[in-house]
Scaffold this motif. Structure first.
Motif, mmCIF file in Angstrom:
data_model
loop_
_atom_site.group_PDB
_atom_site.id
_atom_site.type_symbol
_atom_site.label_atom_id
_atom_site.label_comp_id
_atom_site.label_asym_id
_atom_site.label_seq_id
_atom_site.Cartn_x
_atom_site.Cartn_y
_atom_site.Cartn_z
ATOM 1 N N LYS A 246 -20.982 -24.994 36.474
ATOM 2 C CA LYS A 246 -20.720 -26.299 37.085
ATOM 3 C C LYS A 246 -20.662 -27.402 36.023
ATOM 4 O O LYS A 246 -19.840 -28.319 36.113
ATOM 5 N N THR A 247 -21.510 -27.285 34.999
ATOM 6 C CA THR A 247 -21.506 -28.281 33.921
ATOM 7 C C THR A 247 -20.163 -28.274 33.197
ATOM 8 O O THR A 247 -19.589 -29.338 32.905
ATOM 9 N N ILE A 248 -19.655 -27.074 32.896
ATOM 10 C CA ILE A 248 -18.362 -26.950 32.207
ATOM 11 C C ILE A 248 -17.242 -27.491 33.088
ATOM 12 O O ILE A 248 -16.373 -28.242 32.630
ATOM 13 N N GLN A 249 -17.250 -27.115 34.348
ATOM 14 C CA GLN A 249 -16.197 -27.577 35.261
ATOM 15 C C GLN A 249 -16.191 -29.097 35.373
ATOM 16 O O GLN A 249 -15.127 -29.725 35.370
ATOM 17 N N GLN A 250 -17.368 -29.685 35.451
ATOM 18 C CA GLN A 250 -17.453 -31.145 35.542
ATOM 19 C C GLN A 250 -16.942 -31.813 34.272
ATOM 20 O O GLN A 250 -16.244 -32.833 34.326
ATOM 21 N N TYR B 155 -14.417 -30.760 23.940
ATOM 22 C CA TYR B 155 -15.527 -30.977 24.869
ATOM 23 C C TYR B 155 -16.394 -29.731 25.053
ATOM 24 O O TYR B 155 -17.599 -29.840 25.285
ATOM 25 N N LEU B 156 -15.810 -28.540 24.906
ATOM 26 C CA LEU B 156 -16.607 -27.320 25.042
ATOM 27 C C LEU B 156 -17.692 -27.235 23.976
ATOM 28 O O LEU B 156 -18.838 -26.853 24.261
ATOM 29 N N LEU C 189 -9.237 -33.994 32.945
ATOM 30 C CA LEU C 189 -8.573 -34.342 34.209
ATOM 31 C C LEU C 189 -7.944 -33.138 34.896
ATOM 32 O O LEU C 189 -6.988 -33.271 35.668
ATOM 33 N N VAL C 190 -8.483 -31.939 34.630
ATOM 34 C CA VAL C 190 -7.961 -30.718 35.228
ATOM 35 C C VAL C 190 -9.131 -29.913 35.787
ATOM 36 O O VAL C 190 -10.137 -29.701 35.101
#
Length: 445
Positions: free
Chosen positions: A397-401, A345-346, A408-409
Motif C-alpha cells: 500500500k505504501t508503494i502504491q500510494q 521514488y522507489l 500519477l499512475v
C-alpha cells in the motif's frame, strides 16, 4: 583534472572552432555519402548554405531507421580499406546499426574518453577496472582506449563473472570502476553476500552509464562503495562513450566534448529548437569523424542544456542527465511516465532493494502497470522470510500510494524476496511489455 585547453575556451572560441569543423563535415558528407547529398538537394541546400552555426537548422535530421535502411556500410564516407574498426548495436529489433572508425577517429575517440575519465577523477598512474562489455558494443573498447590514453593501468575484465570481478578489485586495487550502474550494484551486493565490505576497497570513483539512472541510484552506489559516482554519456551512432561526462567536483550536468560534437535540443513533436534549460530531445552532429560522420542525429534521449561555467573551471556546455528515451516513455491512461521517475521514488522506500521491473499489461482495452520490486535483506530478516506477513501488505500500500501520488499512475505491486529479480552484466531490463504476449499461468511473471 583539465587535460586539454579546449575545455576552458571562451564560448566564442569554441563556436568558431565548431563552425569551421561543421563546414568541413557538411562538405564531406555532400561529396562522399549519397544519402546526405540526396537529402540536401531535396531541401534545396548545398554546403555553401552553411555560413553560421545557426544554419545547422537548415540541415536534415538523421534517424536510426536511416542507419538500418543503409545497412551495413552505405553511410560510410571513406573507402572500406581505410576503415580501421566497426562497431554495431545489438540489433534486437531488426538489423543492427553499424558504425565505422578510421584510425584518426579512434585516436580522437581515445582523447575524448581520456578527458572524460579525467573529469570523473582519473589520473595517470591510477588503475581502471573496466566492467563495460567488450565486443561490438562501444562501451568496453571505448573506455579501454581512453583509459590507456590517460596513462592509467587498464583492467579489461568486461561484464559478468562477478566473483572474479570481486577478486580482481581486491587484488589489483583499482582506483576507478566503470560499468552500468545496475551491474556495479550487483558487484556490491555479491561482495556483501560473501561477507565483504565494498566500502573498504581501493575504489575512489565510479564512471557509470549505458542506461538511465536516477540521483537516488547515485546515492546508493556512493554509499555502497564510499566513492564518487559520475555519469558518462555516449551512443555508438555518434561515437560511443565520452560524448559528455560529469565532473567529480560538481556532479551537476555532463560536460560535452564540444570541439567534436555540436548539440541541439529540440521539441520532438515540432522539431524546433527549445531554449537552454528546457527539456527536449538531444540531437548531435559530429564535427571531426572521418569514417562515419553524422548530421543532426536524433538520439531519442530526453535532456536539457546549460551554458554556465562550472565550478570545476570548464566552460564547455553541459547537458542534464538523461531523463529517459522517447521510446521508453510509458503512456498509461494519458499519463506520460519514464522508468527513471519510478526509480526515483522507489529508492526512497527504505524497505526495498534498488531493483525493480515494470510489466506493461492489458486488461480489455486498458493498459496497466504491474510493478515488481524486491525487499532488502534487513526487512526480509525482520519478517523472518514470511512474504505473507502483514508488513508486506502494508508495504504494498505504501508503494502504491507513492506511485499514485508522485507518478500519477495507479499500479499493481508484487513484492519478492531479495535477489529474486534478474540481474544483468550489461544494461538492466527495466520494462517488460506483456501487452501482446500470451502469459501462461505457470509463469512467475
Amino acid at each position: 583534472m583539465i587535460i586539454h585547453e579546449v575545455e576552458t575556451y571562451p564560448q566564442e572560441q569554441i563556436q568558431d572552432l565548431q563552425l569551421k569543423r561543421l563546414k568541413k563535415t557538411v562538405e564531406q558528407v555532400y561529396k562522399q555519402v549519397p544519402f546526405y547529398k540526396e537529402a540536401f538537394l531535396s531541401l534545396d541546400i548545398t554546403p555553401d548554405s552553411i555560413s553560421t552555426l545557426q544554419d545547422v537548422k537548415k540541415l536534415p535530421f538523421t534517424q536510426k531507421t536511416d542507419l538500418r535502411n543503409h545497412y551495413p556500410f552505405d553511410l560510410f564516407a571513406i573507402d572500406m580499406k581505410d576503415v580501421a574498426r566497426v562497431h554495431a548495436s545489438s540489433g534486437t529489433s531488426g538489423k543492427p546499426t553499424v558504425v565505422g572508425y578510421s584510425q584518426q577517429d579512434i585516436e580522437n575517440w581515445s582523447q575524448i574518453v581520456a578527458r572524460a575519465i579525467a573529469l570523473g577523477g582519473g589520473t595517470s598512474g591510477g588503475i581502471f577496472h573496466n566492467a563495460y562489455g567488450y565486443g561490438l558494443f562501444t562501451g568496453g573498447l571505448g573506455m579501454h582506449y581512453g583509459s590507456e590514453k590517460l596513462g592509467m593501468t587498464t583492467v579489461p575484465v568486461s561484464g559478468g563473472n562477478t566473483e572474479r570481478q570481486i577478486m580482481l578489485i581486491e587484488d589489483f586495487k583499482p582506483t576507478i570502476i566503470g560499468g552500468t550502474p545496475s551491474y556495479v550494484l550487483k558487484i556490491a551486493e555479491d561482495m556483501e553476500s560473501l561477507g565483504k565490505d565494498p566500502r573498504k576497497t581501493s575504489l575512489k570513483y565510479g564512471i557509470f552509464g549505458a542506461e538511465p539512472w536516477s540521483e537516488e541510484m547515485r546515492n546508493v552506489l556512493e554509499e555502497k562503495f564510499a566513492i564518487k559516482a559520475c555519469d558518462i554519456y555516449g551512443l555508438s551512432e555518434v561515437m560511443g562513450p565520452g560524448i559528455a561526462m560529469e565532473c567529480h567536483e560538481a556532479q551537476n550536468g555532463l560536460h560535452i566534448a564540444e570541439d567534436h560534437f555540436f548539440v541541439e535540443v529540440i521539441d520532438p513533436r515540432t522539431l524546433q529548437p527549445v531554449p537552454d534549460g528546457q527539456e527536449g530531445e538531444l540531437v548531435f552532429t559530429s564535427l571531426t569523424k572521418e569514417a562515419f560522420p553524422i548530421i543532426r542525429y536524433r538520439t531519442g534521449d530526453i535532456g536539457s542544456l546549460s551554458r554556465e561555467t562550472c565550478e570545476c573551471g570548464r566552460t564547455t556546455a553541459r547537458m542534464s542527465r538523461v531523463k529517459g528515451r522517447i521510446d521508453d516513455m510509458l503512456i498509461i491512461r494519458g499519463v506520460n511516465l519514464f522508468p527513471s521517475e519510478i526509480e526515483h521514488y522507489l529508492i526512497k522506500i527504505k524497505e526495498l532493494a534498488p531493483h525493480y521491473q515494470v510489466y506493461l499489461k492489458r486488461q480489455g482495452s486498458l493498459d496497466y502497470i504491474e510493478l515488481h520490486v524486491e525487499v532488502n535483506e534487513h526487512f526480509y530478516h525482520a519478517i523472518n522470510g514470511d512474504m505473507k506477513h502483514t508488513k508486506v501488505a502494508i508495504l504494498v500500500k505504501t508503494i502504491q500510494q507513492a506511485m499514485k501520488s508522485h507518478c500519477l499512475v495507479s499500479m499493481n505491486v508484487s513484492i519478492f524476496p531479495p535477489k529474486y529479480l534478474p540481474r544483468s552484466s550489461g544494461k538492466a531490463v527495466r520494462v517488460v511489455d506483456k501487452r501482446n504476449v500470451t502469459v501462461f499461468h505457470n509463469s512467475p511473471h
